[in-house]
Design a protein around this motif. Structure first.
Motif, short mmCIF file in Angstrom:
data_model
loop_
_atom_site.label_atom_id
_atom_site.label_comp_id
_atom_site.label_asym_id
_atom_site.label_seq_id
_atom_site.Cartn_x
_atom_site.Cartn_y
_atom_site.Cartn_z
N UNK A 132 0.82 -1.09 -0.06
CA UNK A 132 0.03 -0.02 0.02
C UNK A 132 0.87 1.21 -0.06
N UNK A 133 0.58 2.13 -0.89
CA UNK A 133 1.32 3.39 -1.10
C UNK A 133 2.81 3.41 -1.42
N UNK A 134 3.01 2.26 -2.23
CA UNK A 134 4.30 2.35 -2.88
C UNK A 134 4.72 3.20 -3.99
N UNK A 135 5.84 3.94 -3.84
CA UNK A 135 6.17 4.95 -4.81
C UNK A 135 6.20 4.44 -6.13
N UNK A 136 5.60 5.14 -7.21
CA UNK A 136 5.69 4.65 -8.70
C UNK A 136 7.06 4.75 -9.09
N UNK A 137 7.99 5.53 -8.78
CA UNK A 137 9.18 5.65 -9.14
C UNK A 137 10.13 4.35 -8.84
N UNK A 138 9.73 3.73 -7.36
CA UNK A 138 10.41 2.36 -6.91
C UNK A 138 9.92 1.21 -7.56
N UNK A 139 8.94 1.50 -8.47
CA UNK A 139 8.30 0.23 -8.99
C UNK A 139 9.20 0.01 -10.31
N UNK A 140 9.94 0.93 -10.87
CA UNK A 140 10.85 0.43 -11.94
C UNK A 140 11.70 -0.35 -11.73
N UNK A 141 11.74 -1.57 -12.51
CA UNK A 141 12.70 -2.72 -12.20
C UNK A 141 13.96 -2.53 -12.54
N UNK A 142 14.84 -2.72 -11.42
CA UNK A 142 16.32 -2.66 -11.66
C UNK A 142 16.51 -1.50 -10.52
N UNK A 143 17.77 -0.78 -11.06
CA UNK A 143 18.39 0.34 -10.25
C UNK A 143 17.54 1.61 -10.31
#
Length: 228
Positions: A132-143
């Motif tokens: 819940x509330x995960x930042x979309x920037x952090x959803x990018x796969x990898x670094x």
């Protein structure tokens, strides 16, 4: 398509007309031709009317200096305003989780941007939301170097039968509100991608659903739960 003809993307967002180079390392030529034909049919235009150039399966790799040089020569010949690359994972040999290796990939891209003054648009993949509330920037796969590199990040998520686009990063302007996109078949020979309005109500309902699931799970054990 809209950039190549100077139209409005999704009938909503104005573009400046310019030459487009589409580099596809994902699809077979027949599949790309089929999809492009259906999209153009829905708009009532043909490929011949557009300043659009397509290269499929050329083995592009930003990790290979010889490959980058071939791309540089192509850019020098065409002088596109926009280069679309599908997809990022297919055009490098770096370790995706390594910030230093991905930084070298993006350095090669930046050098081309500076030399030719064009914009690069990459399609990429993302992880499934981890909570819940995960930042979309952090959803990018990898670094996290990926999110650091781009000037603008548009994230596409599916909620039931709805596609939601979120403008989760914008270096030079205020991000636009999240909006809905619909993909609709217009007869058997045409496919339209349609703007469906702002997505705040759908997003709010999703947040409430996630909160209810969290509370239900916490209370199902029959023990006291701290307010925090």
């Amino acid at each position: 398509v809209e950039h190549a003809r100077g139209g409005k993307w999704l009938g909503q967002f104005a573009t400046a007309q310019g030459r487009v180079l589409y580099l596809d390392e994902e699809s077979a030529p027949a599949l790309l031709r089929y999809r492009l034909t259906k999209l153009l049919a829905a708009k009532g235009v043909s490929a011949e009317q557009l300043d659009l150039h397509v290269a499929v399966g050329q083995g592009l790799s930003f990790s290979d200096p010889a490959s980058v040089e071939r791309l540089r020569q192509l850019l020098d010949t065409l002088r596109p305003a926009l280069v679309i690359v599908d997809s990022l994972i297919r055009v490098h040999r770096a370790e995706e989780n390594s910030a230093s290796e991905m930084a070298q990939v993006f350095k090669a891209v930046k050098d081309l941007i500076r030399e030719f003054g064009c914009a690069f648009l990459f399609a990429d993949h993302q992880r499934k939301p981890g909570g819940f509330g995960t930042s979309l920037d952090l959803l990018l796969r990898g670094s996290s170097e990926k999110a650091a590199f781009v000037d603008t990040l548009l994230s596409l998520q599916r909620k039931d039968s709805t596609l939601i686009v979120e403008h989760s990063k914008s270096r030079y302007a205020v991000p636009i509100p999240a909006f809905v996109v619909r993909i609709e078949d217009v007869g058997s020979e045409a496919t339209a991608v349609v703007y469906g309005g702002e997505a705040e109500q759908i997003k709010q309902a999703a947040r409430q659903e996630a909160a209810r699931e969290c509370l239900t799970a916490a209370l199902s054990h029959g023990t006291w739960v701290a307010r925090k």
